[in-house]
Design a protein around this motif. Structure first.
Motif, short mmCIF file in Angstrom:
data_model
loop_
_atom_site.label_atom_id
_atom_site.label_comp_id
_atom_site.label_asym_id
_atom_site.label_seq_id
_atom_site.Cartn_x
_atom_site.Cartn_y
_atom_site.Cartn_z
N ARG A 11 0.83 -1.21 0.00
CA ARG A 11 0.00 0.00 0.00
C ARG A 11 0.87 1.26 0.00
O ARG A 11 0.55 2.23 -0.67
CB ARG A 11 -0.95 -0.01 1.20
N ILE A 12 1.95 1.25 0.78
CA ILE A 12 2.87 2.39 0.77
C ILE A 12 3.43 2.59 -0.63
O ILE A 12 3.46 3.70 -1.16
CB ILE A 12 4.00 2.20 1.81
N PRO A 54 6.22 8.77 10.16
CA PRO A 54 6.76 9.75 9.22
C PRO A 54 6.29 9.51 7.78
O PRO A 54 6.04 10.47 7.03
CB PRO A 54 8.28 9.58 9.31
N LEU A 55 6.13 8.26 7.40
CA LEU A 55 5.67 7.96 6.04
C LEU A 55 4.23 8.45 5.83
O LEU A 55 3.93 9.07 4.80
CB LEU A 55 5.76 6.45 5.77
N THR A 56 3.35 8.17 6.79
CA THR A 56 1.95 8.58 6.61
C THR A 56 1.83 10.10 6.58
O THR A 56 1.00 10.63 5.85
CB THR A 56 1.05 7.99 7.71
N VAL A 61 -1.73 10.32 4.38
CA VAL A 61 -2.75 9.29 4.66
C VAL A 61 -2.70 8.94 6.15
O VAL A 61 -1.70 9.17 6.81
CB VAL A 61 -2.54 8.01 3.82
N GLY A 62 -3.79 8.38 6.65
CA GLY A 62 -3.83 7.91 8.03
C GLY A 62 -3.32 6.49 8.15
O GLY A 62 -3.31 5.75 7.16
N VAL A 67 -3.61 -0.12 7.10
CA VAL A 67 -3.94 -1.37 7.77
C VAL A 67 -5.46 -1.57 7.68
O VAL A 67 -6.17 -1.49 8.66
CB VAL A 67 -3.47 -1.37 9.24
N THR A 68 -5.92 -1.79 6.48
CA THR A 68 -7.34 -2.00 6.26
C THR A 68 -7.65 -3.47 6.50
O THR A 68 -6.95 -4.33 5.99
CB THR A 68 -7.71 -1.60 4.82
#
Length: 185
Positions: A11-12, A54-56, A61-62, A67-68
């Motif tokens: 996803r990232i 830091p990535l989000t 994005v949250g 983590v869906t």
């Protein structure tokens, strides 16, 4: 939960690609090495809050979007109910705010007593002929016809003719109780 975590890296990567960023660009913004980000995206490194926060922030994005939870099985597997000459097949999960049923009405020799209860009913005739007694109206609905009515008006339904009538019915919770529960329940 383990399966959901396996999807964090891909996803990232997908979000990074949608932004048109290289691995090196995002790694620099998030103050990590490109090899750490690469291992995270490929699933070779465990996701941690230290890496994800830091990535989000930079991806906009949250954490919850990374983590869906997996999609649950959408099939409805509920037993058919048989009562008062009807076969009632639930088509929605138990506890849905609106419930849908496929009801098969058998032809009757005696006209049932009209009933009254809170709620509304929506129905659509799939096959056969359905006789609907609604207040002082006596209607016959055939395949492709629909009806909607306030169930506080005295009503009764049954197949007319020699064949069963199959109907899709949508009820609110009051209608579900009236049509699917027996007097003992």
């Amino acid at each position: 939960m383990i399966d959901e975590l396996k999807q964090v890296g891909p996803r990232i990567r997908a979000i990074r690609h949608s932004r048109g960023w290289t691995l090196e660009q995002l790694a620099a913004m998030a103050e990590m090495s490109p090899s750490t980000l690469s291992r995270l995206e490929s699933g070779k490194r465990q996701a941690s809050l230290e890496l994800l926060i830091p990535l989000t922030r930079h991806l906009g994005v949250g954490l919850d979007s990374l983590v869906t939870p997996s999609v649950p099985d959408p099939r409805v597997r509920r037993p058919v109910i048989r009562r008062d000459g009807m076969e009632i097949a639930p088509l929605t999960p138990e506890g849905s705010p609106v419930s849908t049923f496929k009801i098969t009405y058998e032809p009757v020799t005696e006209v049932p007593e009209p009933r009254v209860h809170d709620g509304y009913e929506w129905l659509y005739v799939l096959s056969g002929k359905l006789r609907l007694l609604l207040g002082d109206r006596d209607l016959v609905l055939t395949r492709g016809e629909a009806a909607e009515f306030d169930t506080r008006v005295p009503h009764a339904m049954f197949a007319t003719g020699s064949r069963p009538a199959q109907v899709l019915s949508i009820f609110n919770s009051d209608g579900v109780r009236m049509h699917t529960h027996t007097a003992e329940e």
